[in-house]
Design a protein around this motif. Structure first.
Motif, PDB file in Angstrom:
ATOM      1  N   GLY A 128       0.780  -1.350   0.021  1.00 25.43           N
ATOM      2  CA  GLY A 128      -0.020   0.154   0.136  1.00 25.43           C
ATOM      3  C   GLY A 128       0.933   1.260  -0.121  1.00 25.43           C
ATOM      4  O   GLY A 128       0.384   2.167  -0.791  1.00 25.43           O
ATOM      5  N   VAL A 129       2.127   1.361   0.524  1.00 27.99           N
ATOM      6  CA  VAL A 129       2.835   2.259   0.715  1.00 27.99           C
ATOM      7  C   VAL A 129       3.556   2.655  -0.647  1.00 27.99           C
ATOM      8  O   VAL A 129       3.503   3.665  -1.180  1.00 27.99           O
ATOM      9  N   VAL A 130       3.965   1.271  -1.602  1.00 28.15           N
ATOM     10  CA  VAL A 130       4.350   1.618  -2.747  1.00 28.15           C
ATOM     11  C   VAL A 130       3.278   2.166  -3.931  1.00 28.15           C
ATOM     12  O   VAL A 130       3.717   2.780  -4.677  1.00 28.15           O
ATOM     13  N   TRP A 131       1.967   1.604  -3.508  1.00 27.90           N
ATOM     14  CA  TRP A 131       0.925   1.992  -4.577  1.00 27.90           C
ATOM     15  C   TRP A 131       1.022   3.629  -4.185  1.00 27.90           C
ATOM     16  O   TRP A 131       0.805   4.317  -5.390  1.00 27.90           O
ATOM     17  N   ALA A 132       0.847   4.074  -3.029  1.00 34.74           N
ATOM     18  CA  ALA A 132       0.954   5.637  -2.760  1.00 34.74           C
ATOM     19  C   ALA A 132       1.888   6.194  -3.365  1.00 34.74           C
ATOM     20  O   ALA A 132       2.052   7.343  -3.859  1.00 34.74           O
ATOM     21  N   ALA A 133       3.206   5.669  -3.365  1.00 35.06           N
ATOM     22  CA  ALA A 133       4.573   6.154  -3.783  1.00 35.06           C
ATOM     23  C   ALA A 133       4.619   6.207  -5.457  1.00 35.06           C
ATOM     24  O   ALA A 133       5.390   7.077  -5.836  1.00 35.06           O
ATOM     25  N   THR A 134       3.886   5.564  -5.981  1.00 37.48           N
ATOM     26  CA  THR A 134       3.946   5.387  -7.641  1.00 37.48           C
ATOM     27  C   THR A 134       2.552   5.837  -8.141  1.00 37.48           C
ATOM     28  O   THR A 134       2.193   5.323  -9.232  1.00 37.48           O
ATOM     29  N   LEU A 135       1.701   6.568  -7.648  1.00 35.33           N
ATOM     30  CA  LEU A 135       0.429   7.108  -7.934  1.00 35.33           C
ATOM     31  C   LEU A 135       0.591   8.093  -9.421  1.00 35.33           C
ATOM     32  O   LEU A 135       1.847   8.741  -9.342  1.00 35.33           O
ATOM     33  N   PRO A 136      -0.333   8.059 -10.345  1.00 33.26           N
ATOM     34  CA  PRO A 136      -0.154   8.540 -11.419  1.00 33.26           C
ATOM     35  C   PRO A 136      -0.184  10.251 -11.113  1.00 33.26           C
ATOM     36  O   PRO A 136      -0.786  10.599 -10.001  1.00 33.26           O
ATOM     37  N   ASP A 137       0.022  11.077 -11.996  1.00 29.43           N
ATOM     38  CA  ASP A 137       0.142  12.546 -11.688  1.00 29.43           C
ATOM     39  C   ASP A 137      -1.222  12.908 -11.461  1.00 29.43           C
ATOM     40  O   ASP A 137      -1.550  14.094 -10.639  1.00 29.43           O
ATOM     41  N   ASP A 138      -2.399  12.188 -11.806  1.00 31.34           N
ATOM     42  CA  ASP A 138      -4.012  12.735 -11.556  1.00 31.34           C
ATOM     43  C   ASP A 138      -4.286  12.026 -10.164  1.00 31.34           C
ATOM     44  O   ASP A 138      -5.517  12.060  -9.909  1.00 31.34           O
ATOM     45  N   GLY A 139      -3.401  11.414  -9.481  1.00 27.47           N
ATOM     46  CA  GLY A 139      -3.805  10.600  -8.424  1.00 27.47           C
ATOM     47  C   GLY A 139      -4.103  11.492  -7.205  1.00 27.47           C
ATOM     48  O   GLY A 139      -4.117  12.665  -7.180  1.00 27.47           O
ATOM     49  N   PRO A 140      -4.876  10.781  -6.126  1.00 26.83           N
ATOM     50  CA  PRO A 140      -5.349  11.379  -4.948  1.00 26.83           C
ATOM     51  C   PRO A 140      -4.243  12.282  -4.085  1.00 26.83           C
ATOM     52  O   PRO A 140      -3.090  11.642  -4.421  1.00 26.83           O
ATOM     53  N   THR A 141      -4.681  13.182  -3.578  1.00 27.18           N
ATOM     54  CA  THR A 141      -3.560  13.701  -2.458  1.00 27.18           C
ATOM     55  C   THR A 141      -4.373  14.081  -1.252  1.00 27.18           C
ATOM     56  O   THR A 141      -5.528  14.492  -1.252  1.00 27.18           O
ATOM     57  N   GLY A 142      -3.658  14.279  -0.207  1.00 25.73           N
ATOM     58  CA  GLY A 142      -4.127  14.692   1.095  1.00 25.73           C
ATOM     59  C   GLY A 142      -5.258  13.708   1.645  1.00 25.73           C
ATOM     60  O   GLY A 142      -6.215  14.000   2.487  1.00 25.73           O
ATOM     61  N   LEU A 143      -5.198  12.375   1.251  1.00 25.23           N
ATOM     62  CA  LEU A 143      -6.233  11.312   1.722  1.00 25.23           C
ATOM     63  C   LEU A 143      -5.402  10.316   2.602  1.00 25.23           C
ATOM     64  O   LEU A 143      -3.910  10.248   2.764  1.00 25.23           O
ATOM     65  N   PHE A 144      -6.070   9.322   3.122  1.00 25.82           N
ATOM     66  CA  PHE A 144      -5.610   8.323   3.972  1.00 25.82           C
ATOM     67  C   PHE A 144      -5.994   6.998   3.613  1.00 25.82           C
ATOM     68  O   PHE A 144      -7.156   6.633   3.167  1.00 25.82           O
ATOM     69  N   PHE A 145      -5.036   5.894   3.482  1.00 28.03           N
ATOM     70  CA  PHE A 145      -5.364   4.785   2.796  1.00 28.03           C
ATOM     71  C   PHE A 145      -4.690   3.583   3.486  1.00 28.03           C
ATOM     72  O   PHE A 145      -3.646   3.695   4.446  1.00 28.03           O
TER      73      PHE A 145
END
Length: 254
Positions: free
Chosen positions: A229-246
């Motif tokens: 899950g950490v790696v997923w957040a580290a490799t988000l596309p440019d239009d990915g979410p920000t300021g959220l909790f996963f």
């Protein structure tokens, strides 16, 4: 991320234990093609781990990063700038939990150390490396948090706690959990301030992971699962979410 995908860099704090979450995050990011920078308070903690990844074909290096030492942080940032020029991903994984969690007998020096490390340290290392992340053009910052720091996490949250197997031990809400509440708030603050710099900032709960012997017995899951899950957040596309909790790529309530 950068146009030159071969030059993508990721710094992971708290990566000094072979069995730990930080090392596994580094391993998985390395498999994604990043040059991973494993960091810890003592260089000798991470040098053999970086060498292990290099032997596996991963581009990796070791770096001393002491979250409580501003001079150490400044020197580390200068070293990364000299070697790579920019930084694409910062994973704020380093944290600590010490002493009694009880209000009545919690040592205040221990409490201060936990907040200095988990909250102030996360802010400090981000501040030092932020110019390099901004220079990269579209960075990612992942703050490794915990559902125990959220109010409404159905499994670990402050309101629902205890909501998992450890309730049979009668464990109180920990000071560590309160530091993660602050980290969650810091994540929102960072995301709002850095959005104009095309930096995505998110908090990730890896779940209860088996980083210590015997933890599997009370339901801790493999470290590799928590790291995904950490790696997923580290490799988000440019239009990915920000300021959220996963957790595991699924949004959690704050």
């Amino acid at each position: 991320m950068k146009k030159d995908e071969e030059m993508r860099t990721a710094l992971i704090t708290g990566a000094g234990r072979r069995e730990g979450l930080g090392f596994e995050i580094a391993r998985q990011l390395g498999a994604e093609g990043f040059h991973v920078i494993l960091s810890a308070r003592r260089l000798e903690q991470v040098e053999p781990l970086a060498a292990e990844l290099v032997a596996q074909g991963v581009k990796a290096s070791a770096l001393k990063v002491d979250l409580l030492d501003h001079a150490s942080l400044a020197a580390a940032a200068q070293q990364v700038e000299a070697q790579f020029g920019t930084l694409d991903v910062l994973v704020n994984n380093a944290a600590m939990m010490v002493g009694s969690p009880n209000v009545a007998d919690k040592d205040m020096d221990e409490l201060l150390l936990e907040f200095q490390t988990n909250v102030v340290g996360t802010w400090s290392v981000t501040q030092q490396f932020l110019p390099l992340i901004v220079a990269g053009g579209n960075g990612r910052i992942v703050n490794v948090s915990s559902g125990s720091g959220a109010f409404w996490d159905p499994d670990y949250g402050l309101v629902n706690y205890p909501g998992f197997e450890m309730e049979r031990f009668g464990a109180p809400i920990s000071a560590y959990a309160l530091t993660k509440t602050a980290v969650n708030g810091l994540t929102i603050k960072m995301a709002k301030e850095l959005k104009s710099d095309n930096i995505l900032v998110n908090a990730v709960c890896p779940g209860v992971t088996a980083t210590r012997p015997g933890s599997e017995e009370w339901g801790a899951r493999p470290v590799a699962d928590g790291a995904k899950g950490v790696v997923w957040a580290a490799t988000l596309p440019d239009d990915g979410p920000t300021g959220l909790f996963f957790r595991d790529g699924k949004q959690l309530p704050w």
